[in-house]
Design an enzyme around this catalytic site. Structure first.
Site, PDB file in Angstrom:
ATOM      1  N   HIS A   1     -10.514-153.501  58.245  1.00  0.00           N
ATOM      2  CA  HIS A   1     -11.705-153.992  57.666  1.00  0.00           C
ATOM      3  C   HIS A   1     -11.312-155.190  57.420  1.00  0.00           C
ATOM      4  CE1 HIS A   1     -14.236-150.844  57.310  1.00  0.00           C
ATOM      5  NE2 HIS A   1     -15.130-151.426  57.024  1.00  0.00           N
ATOM      6  N   HIS A   2     -12.410-156.560  57.893  1.00  0.00           N
ATOM      7  CA  HIS A   2     -12.101-157.962  57.699  1.00  0.00           C
ATOM      8  C   HIS A   2     -10.943-158.268  56.376  1.00  0.00           C
ATOM      9  CE1 HIS A   2     -15.382-158.383  54.659  1.00  0.00           C
ATOM     10  NE2 HIS A   2     -15.408-157.554  55.357  1.00  0.00           N
TER      11      HIS A   2
ATOM     12  N   ALA B   1     -25.883-145.064  51.888  1.00  0.00           N
ATOM     13  CA  ALA B   1     -25.759-144.787  52.659  1.00  0.00           C
ATOM     14  C   ALA B   1     -24.100-145.518  52.763  1.00  0.00           C
ATOM     15  CB  ALA B   1     -26.031-145.050  53.876  1.00  0.00           C
TER      16      ALA B   1
ATOM     17  N   LYS C   1     -12.676-158.146  52.455  1.00  0.00           N
ATOM     18  CA  LYS C   1     -13.214-156.456  52.252  1.00  0.00           C
ATOM     19  C   LYS C   1     -12.573-156.631  50.570  1.00  0.00           C
ATOM     20  CE  LYS C   1     -14.119-151.986  53.089  1.00  0.00           C
ATOM     21  NZ  LYS C   1     -16.029-152.221  52.162  1.00  0.00           N
TER      22      LYS C   1
ATOM     23  N   GLY D   1     -27.270-150.242  50.198  1.00  0.00           N
ATOM     24  CA  GLY D   1     -25.853-150.456  51.470  1.00  0.00           C
ATOM     25  C   GLY D   1     -24.552-150.813  50.467  1.00  0.00           C
ATOM     26  N   THR D   2     -24.132-151.221  49.664  1.00  0.00           N
ATOM     27  CA  THR D   2     -23.516-151.454  48.332  1.00  0.00           C
ATOM     28  C   THR D   2     -22.166-150.627  48.349  1.00  0.00           C
ATOM     29  OG1 THR D   2     -24.483-153.447  47.569  1.00  0.00           O
ATOM     30  CG2 THR D   2     -22.598-152.791  46.251  1.00  0.00           C
ATOM     31  N   THR D   3     -21.360-151.171  48.394  1.00  0.00           N
ATOM     32  CA  THR D   3     -19.869-149.817  48.845  1.00  0.00           C
ATOM     33  C   THR D   3     -19.167-149.925  47.273  1.00  0.00           C
ATOM     34  OG1 THR D   3     -18.516-150.790  50.161  1.00  0.00           O
ATOM     35  CG2 THR D   3     -19.687-148.983  50.851  1.00  0.00           C
TER      36      THR D   3
ATOM     37  N   MET E   1     -24.790-147.918  58.030  1.00  0.00           N
ATOM     38  CA  MET E   1     -25.809-147.134  57.874  1.00  0.00           C
ATOM     39  C   MET E   1     -26.091-147.602  60.138  1.00  0.00           C
ATOM     40  SD  MET E   1     -27.936-148.188  55.155  1.00  0.00           S
ATOM     41  CE  MET E   1     -27.750-148.528  53.667  1.00  0.00           C
TER      42      MET E   1
HETATM   43  P1  NAD Z   1     -20.429-160.517  51.134  1.00  0.00           P
HETATM   44  O1  NAD Z   1     -19.528-160.686  49.633  1.00  0.00           O
HETATM   45  O2  NAD Z   1     -20.499-161.282  52.121  1.00  0.00           O
HETATM   46  O3  NAD Z   1     -22.120-161.031  50.277  1.00  0.00           O
HETATM   47  C1  NAD Z   1     -22.695-160.203  49.382  1.00  0.00           C
HETATM   48  C2  NAD Z   1     -23.527-161.079  47.916  1.00  0.00           C
HETATM   49  O4  NAD Z   1     -24.063-160.464  47.511  1.00  0.00           O
HETATM   50  C3  NAD Z   1     -22.738-162.560  48.124  1.00  0.00           C
HETATM   51  O5  NAD Z   1     -23.632-163.519  48.568  1.00  0.00           O
HETATM   52  C4  NAD Z   1     -23.101-162.743  46.656  1.00  0.00           C
HETATM   53  O6  NAD Z   1     -23.163-163.678  45.655  1.00  0.00           O
HETATM   54  C5  NAD Z   1     -23.891-161.611  46.335  1.00  0.00           C
HETATM   55  N1  NAD Z   1     -24.212-161.168  45.408  1.00  0.00           N
HETATM   56  C6  NAD Z   1     -23.108-160.353  44.517  1.00  0.00           C
HETATM   57  N2  NAD Z   1     -23.480-160.523  43.418  1.00  0.00           N
HETATM   58  C7  NAD Z   1     -24.902-160.221  42.760  1.00  0.00           C
HETATM   59  C8  NAD Z   1     -26.049-159.858  42.293  1.00  0.00           C
HETATM   60  N3  NAD Z   1     -25.122-159.773  41.306  1.00  0.00           N
HETATM   61  N4  NAD Z   1     -27.251-160.294  42.616  1.00  0.00           N
HETATM   62  C9  NAD Z   1     -27.085-160.933  43.952  1.00  0.00           C
HETATM   63  N5  NAD Z   1     -26.517-161.199  44.627  1.00  0.00           N
HETATM   64  C10 NAD Z   1     -25.161-161.172  44.288  1.00  0.00           C
HETATM   65  O7  NAD Z   1     -20.688-159.084  51.030  1.00  0.00           O
HETATM   66  P2  NAD Z   1     -20.421-158.068  52.773  1.00  0.00           P
HETATM   67  O8  NAD Z   1     -19.705-158.040  53.264  1.00  0.00           O
HETATM   68  O9  NAD Z   1     -22.282-158.164  52.409  1.00  0.00           O
HETATM   69  O10 NAD Z   1     -20.779-156.386  52.067  1.00  0.00           O
HETATM   70  C11 NAD Z   1     -21.506-156.981  50.570  1.00  0.00           C
HETATM   71  C12 NAD Z   1     -21.379-154.800  50.277  1.00  0.00           C
HETATM   72  O11 NAD Z   1     -21.418-154.088  51.285  1.00  0.00           O
HETATM   73  C13 NAD Z   1     -20.047-154.546  50.380  1.00  0.00           C
HETATM   74  O12 NAD Z   1     -20.481-153.112  49.375  1.00  0.00           O
HETATM   75  C14 NAD Z   1     -19.514-154.103  51.517  1.00  0.00           C
HETATM   76  O13 NAD Z   1     -18.491-152.660  51.387  1.00  0.00           O
HETATM   77  C15 NAD Z   1     -21.399-153.231  52.144  1.00  0.00           C
HETATM   78  N6  NAD Z   1     -21.228-153.231  53.538  1.00  0.00           N
HETATM   79  C16 NAD Z   1     -22.042-151.602  53.973  1.00  0.00           C
HETATM   80  C17 NAD Z   1     -22.379-151.725  54.716  1.00  0.00           C
HETATM   81  C18 NAD Z   1     -22.901-150.337  55.195  1.00  0.00           C
HETATM   82  O14 NAD Z   1     -23.356-150.316  56.328  1.00  0.00           O
HETATM   83  N7  NAD Z   1     -23.589-149.842  53.966  1.00  0.00           N
HETATM   84  C19 NAD Z   1     -21.813-152.181  56.118  1.00  0.00           C
HETATM   85  C20 NAD Z   1     -21.457-153.723  56.082  1.00  0.00           C
HETATM   86  C21 NAD Z   1     -21.320-153.756  54.355  1.00  0.00           C
END
Ligand code: NAD
Length: 269
Positions: free
Chosen positions: A159-160, A125, A163, A101-103, A128
């Site tokens: 976005h917030h 994606a 981001k 899910g990470t972008t 999602m």
């Molecule tokens: P966030 O910063 O709140 O959470 C990310 C978490 O991952 C943090 O707790 C961080 O400590 C942890 N992390 C970082 N590096 C790590 C590693 N190497 N190993 C393990 N954990 C690690 O961010 P978020 O808002 O939850 O978003 C995360 C990602 O998901 C972003 O890329 C965002 O754009 C994406 N996102 C995708 C969707 C989707 O539907 N695909 C929806 C929302 C967010």
């Protein structure tokens, strides 16, 4: 926290905004294999139940992603772009399906994901949610109908303030869909927001504009603008539940699939 269900799901980034939402949404749908966050994070060792304000569940936030892949049938990754390539490698090593899910992934991470998909099922994606999956399909169809010399396409996303990547992965996916509809490569027609004397807009360009602020979960609008009329398609997310629910659906689906790189369109049929 979840008990029962047959699929063991591991959560990477369990301490983040999406990770915590996944912990809440998993209940009753799958078994939780564990949760891992960034090595060295102050959350390591915290009980996963107390992390989301429920009863302790006996599972603690770990920092060993390899152990999580070994324990799970499928791992959901909402972490950071610079960790994606490593996580794709671990999915291969442990033959564990992956939902990415990470972008904001760079070319190295993209390549690692494609490589992993030759060995395990990978669902990827940028968004999602069911709504954005449908929006993406609609945008491709509309872009094919609304000809480039009459209709300019602009995509606006907000976005917030936390981001990290811009434009959002969803905005890029929508732009890709529009370009696909017009049978062109996005990079050849992409318009980047400028400043000052930017000159007139060339026909066929696809623009993306990013706004950041407050706690906006994710707004996307695709505008088709012509002389005399404007067509706008919008999706506004007001809760991360829609992404978490979709990611769990994708994980349950991926756990039973052969190797391949899949999208949410594949998951939702
Ligand atoms: P966030 O910063 O709140 O959470 C990310 C978490 O991952 C943090 O707790 C961080 O400590 C942890 N992390 C970082 N590096 C790590 C590693 N190497 N190993 C393990 N954990 C690690 O961010 P978020 O808002 O939850 O978003 C995360 C990602 O998901 C972003 O890329 C965002 O754009 C994406 N996102 C995708 C969707 C989707 O539907 N695909 C929806 C929302 C967010």
């Amino acid at each position: 926290l979840p008990v029962g269900g047959l699929t063991n799901i591991g959560i990477l980034g369990c301490g983040g905004r999406m990770g915590r939402m996944l912990l809440q949404e998993l209940s009753g749908r799958a078994r939780l294999a564990g949760g891992v966050d960034k090595p060295g994070s102050g959350l390591i060792g915290r009980d996963l139940g107390t992390l989301i304000g429920t009863e302790p569940c006996g599972l603690r936030v770990g920092e060993d992603a390899g152990a999580l892949f070994a324990a799970a049938d499928v791992v959901i990754d909402f972490t950071a772009a610079n960790a994606a390539a490593r996580h794709a490698g671990l999915a291969v090593l442990h033959r564990t399906a992956l939902v990415m899910g990470t972008t904001g992934l760079d070319t190295e991470a993209e390549a690692a994901l494609h490589q992993a998909a030759t060995k395990v099922a990978v669902v990827r994606a940028a968004n999602m949610s069911i709504g954005v999956t449908l929006l993406t399909m609609l945008v491709e169809k509309l872009a094919a109908q609304l000809v480039p010399d009459r209709y300019d396409i602009e995509i606006v996303e907000m976005h917030h303030r936390h981001k990290r990547d811009a434009p959002s992965g969803t905005a890029l996916a929508l732009a890709e869909a529009a370009a696909r509809g017009r049978s062109v490569a996005l990079e050849q027609v992409r318009r980047r927001s400028g400043d000052g004397d930017t000159g007139p807009r060339a026909p066929g360009e696809i623009g993306i504009v990013s706004l950041r602020g407050g706690d906006v979960v994710g707004d996307h609008t695709v505008i088709f603008a012509a002389d005399g009329e404007r067509f706008e398609l919008s999706h506004k997310a007001s809760s991360r539940q829609i992404f978490a629910g979709g990611a769990i659906t994708a994980a349950l689906w991926a756990a039973t699939r052969p190797p391949g790189l899949y999208s949410m369109t594949d998951v939702l049929g």
